[in-house]
Scaffold this motif. Sequence first.
Motif, PDB file in Angstrom:
ATOM      1  N   GLN A 159      60.526  46.938  46.916  1.00 38.40           N
ATOM      2  CA  GLN A 159      59.942  45.845  46.143  1.00 38.40           C
ATOM      3  C   GLN A 159      58.454  46.108  45.991  1.00 38.40           C
ATOM      4  N   GLU A 160      57.954  45.933  44.781  1.00 38.47           N
ATOM      5  CA  GLU A 160      56.560  46.218  44.493  1.00 38.47           C
ATOM      6  C   GLU A 160      55.800  44.938  44.207  1.00 38.47           C
ATOM      7  N   ALA A 161      54.566  44.876  44.696  1.00 37.97           N
ATOM      8  CA  ALA A 161      53.726  43.706  44.460  1.00 37.97           C
ATOM      9  C   ALA A 161      52.350  44.150  43.986  1.00 37.97           C
ATOM     10  N   HIS A 162      51.677  43.228  43.290  1.00 38.90           N
ATOM     11  CA  HIS A 162      50.279  43.439  42.888  1.00 38.90           C
ATOM     12  C   HIS A 162      49.507  42.263  43.467  1.00 38.90           C
ATOM     13  N   ALA A 163      48.531  42.546  44.305  1.00 38.93           N
ATOM     14  CA  ALA A 163      47.829  41.462  44.998  1.00 38.93           C
ATOM     15  C   ALA A 163      46.340  41.755  45.156  1.00 38.93           C
ATOM     16  N   ARG A 164      45.611  40.694  45.474  1.00 36.88           N
ATOM     17  CA  ARG A 164      44.194  40.780  45.832  1.00 36.88           C
ATOM     18  C   ARG A 164      44.033  40.240  47.255  1.00 36.88           C
ATOM     19  N   HIS A 165      42.957  40.616  47.910  1.00 37.80           N
ATOM     20  CA  HIS A 165      42.704  40.030  49.235  1.00 37.80           C
ATOM     21  C   HIS A 165      41.215  39.905  49.486  1.00 37.80           C
ATOM     22  N   ILE A 166      40.893  38.974  50.350  1.00 33.83           N
ATOM     23  CA  ILE A 166      39.524  38.797  50.837  1.00 33.83           C
ATOM     24  C   ILE A 166      39.582  39.049  52.339  1.00 33.83           C
ATOM     25  N   LEU A 167      38.846  40.044  52.806  1.00 31.44           N
ATOM     26  CA  LEU A 167      38.833  40.400  54.219  1.00 31.44           C
ATOM     27  C   LEU A 167      37.533  39.905  54.861  1.00 31.44           C
ATOM     28  N   VAL A 168      37.682  39.139  55.935  1.00 33.42           N
ATOM     29  CA  VAL A 168      36.514  38.623  56.665  1.00 33.42           C
ATOM     30  C   VAL A 168      36.687  38.901  58.155  1.00 33.42           C
ATOM     31  N   LYS A 169      35.612  38.696  58.921  1.00 29.38           N
ATOM     32  CA  LYS A 169      35.638  39.067  60.337  1.00 29.38           C
ATOM     33  C   LYS A 169      36.359  38.051  61.218  1.00 29.38           C
ATOM     34  N   THR A 170      36.205  36.758  60.919  1.00 32.18           N
ATOM     35  CA  THR A 170      36.728  35.746  61.831  1.00 32.18           C
ATOM     36  C   THR A 170      37.741  34.825  61.157  1.00 32.18           C
ATOM     37  N   GLU A 171      38.534  34.185  61.981  1.00 33.37           N
ATOM     38  CA  GLU A 171      39.515  33.224  61.479  1.00 33.37           C
ATOM     39  C   GLU A 171      38.807  32.037  60.829  1.00 33.37           C
ATOM     40  N   ALA A 172      37.682  31.650  61.408  1.00 33.54           N
ATOM     41  CA  ALA A 172      36.909  30.526  60.848  1.00 33.54           C
ATOM     42  C   ALA A 172      36.429  30.850  59.436  1.00 33.54           C
ATOM     43  N   ASP A 173      36.000  32.084  59.219  1.00 30.55           N
ATOM     44  CA  ASP A 173      35.563  32.504  57.884  1.00 30.55           C
ATOM     45  C   ASP A 173      36.717  32.433  56.896  1.00 30.55           C
ATOM     46  N   ALA A 174      37.895  32.887  57.331  1.00 25.47           N
ATOM     47  CA  ALA A 174      39.072  32.870  56.454  1.00 25.47           C
ATOM     48  C   ALA A 174      39.469  31.434  56.106  1.00 25.47           C
ATOM     49  N   LYS A 175      39.405  30.538  57.089  1.00 26.67           N
ATOM     50  CA  LYS A 175      39.744  29.135  56.838  1.00 26.67           C
ATOM     51  C   LYS A 175      38.757  28.491  55.868  1.00 26.67           C
ATOM     52  N   ARG A 176      37.503  28.884  55.980  1.00 30.91           N
ATOM     53  CA  ARG A 176      36.491  28.358  55.060  1.00 30.91           C
ATOM     54  C   ARG A 176      36.771  28.816  53.628  1.00 30.91           C
ATOM     55  N   VAL A 177      37.162  30.081  53.469  1.00 30.39           N
ATOM     56  CA  VAL A 177      37.502  30.611  52.140  1.00 30.39           C
ATOM     57  C   VAL A 177      38.695  29.855  51.562  1.00 30.39           C
ATOM     58  N   ILE A 178      39.708  29.621  52.385  1.00 32.29           N
ATOM     59  CA  ILE A 178      40.895  28.890  51.937  1.00 32.29           C
ATOM     60  C   ILE A 178      40.518  27.466  51.525  1.00 32.29           C
ATOM     61  N   SER A 179      39.634  26.851  52.293  1.00 32.64           N
ATOM     62  CA  SER A 179      39.167  25.500  51.968  1.00 32.64           C
ATOM     63  C   SER A 179      38.470  25.472  50.612  1.00 32.64           C
ATOM     64  N   GLU A 180      37.670  26.495  50.314  1.00 33.63           N
ATOM     65  CA  GLU A 180      36.995  26.589  49.012  1.00 33.63           C
ATOM     66  C   GLU A 180      38.012  26.724  47.881  1.00 33.63           C
ATOM     67  N   LEU A 181      39.037  27.547  48.104  1.00 38.35           N
ATOM     68  CA  LEU A 181      40.052  27.753  47.070  1.00 38.35           C
ATOM     69  C   LEU A 181      40.877  26.488  46.836  1.00 38.35           C
ATOM     70  N   ASN A 182      41.087  25.722  47.904  1.00 37.50           N
ATOM     71  CA  ASN A 182      41.874  24.486  47.789  1.00 37.50           C
ATOM     72  C   ASN A 182      41.215  23.460  46.855  1.00 37.50           C
ATOM     73  N   LYS A 183      39.907  23.561  46.680  1.00 38.24           N
ATOM     74  CA  LYS A 183      39.177  22.603  45.846  1.00 38.24           C
ATOM     75  C   LYS A 183      39.179  22.981  44.360  1.00 38.24           C
ATOM     76  N   VAL A 184      39.714  24.171  44.058  1.00 39.16           N
ATOM     77  CA  VAL A 184      39.655  24.690  42.683  1.00 39.16           C
ATOM     78  C   VAL A 184      40.955  24.384  41.939  1.00 39.16           C
ATOM     79  N   PRO A 185      40.891  23.973  40.662  1.00 38.32           N
ATOM     80  CA  PRO A 185      42.108  23.753  39.867  1.00 38.32           C
ATOM     81  C   PRO A 185      42.935  25.038  39.788  1.00 38.32           C
TER      82      PRO A 185
END
Length: 304
Positions: A159-185
């Motif tokens: 199975q083949e996929a096409h994806a993007r990712h954001i790599l950060v150092k800490t779990e807190a950083d990743a949660k902050r990024v997810i929180s920012e995305l949650n606010k976007v339409p």
Amino acid sequence: MVKRSIVSLVLMGALGVGFVGAKTLATVTFPAPQDTPTKGKHHRKHKEAPAKPEVVDITESDFNVIKQRNPNFDFDKLKPEQKEALLEQAINNLLIEREAKREKLDETADFAKRMASYKKQLLVETWAKRQAEAIGKEDIPEAKLKQYYEANKAQFVQQEAHARHILVKTEADAKRVISELNKVPKTRVEKEFIEIANRESIDPNTKNSKNGGDLGKFQKSQMAPEFSNAVFALKPGTYTKTPVKTEFGYHVIYLNSKNEPKTPTFEQARQTIIGILKEHKFQEYVKGELEKLRKHVQINITKD
């Protein structure tokens, strides 16, 4: 970097010796050594042929360690930036090697000690290589190949996929990024994802090319298992709502697309199965040999 690809090996930098008759990929010219004039009034000048500059070729042999780890390695098929990175590494290694010899580091006790250790490891690897080559020449009954295929069909699903990712150092950083995305339409999520990736991702590919964390298309087996599982669990146009941890850090993943899983036929999977079964046989052989060898020695483990 999450992809298991030649790029990661390229940047590791270990270069060795190998190909016979390998073609020249680059040439490094070192200036001719300068003669030191003899002191004294009555020194007679002799006409001597000028010293020739030293020319050193960089060939495919300089990448033999990569070839050993990656049998499909082909310098000509690499991207221009990958070729440039390899050549730069080879030139750097050559310069450092010459400087180390000038400082006579190859005559030190530390060098001799490390060389002795390397010889021991090389002996182990040479023995293992010989056993693997012998097993590689053996035939596996067709019935055994088919039996393995039927029992492990899920292992061969493609199975083949096409994806993007954001790599950060800490779990807190990743949660902050997810929180920012949650606010976007929803219609602006990918655009926002790209902007955050270019701004914050620590993935070298993203930092250097500002590609919005684009990983391109890949098979499930090409990625770290925890990363792949998260990717293929997503629906196109969505992103991971919890951080995905790998050895590289914490990821937020956006799935562009994925195709339907396909199970190859037995004939299509045949060579892969042969490789798997021969690897199993090799591991079993080594285990058996070690068990026999241990019976003839007494092992005492002492602490320094």
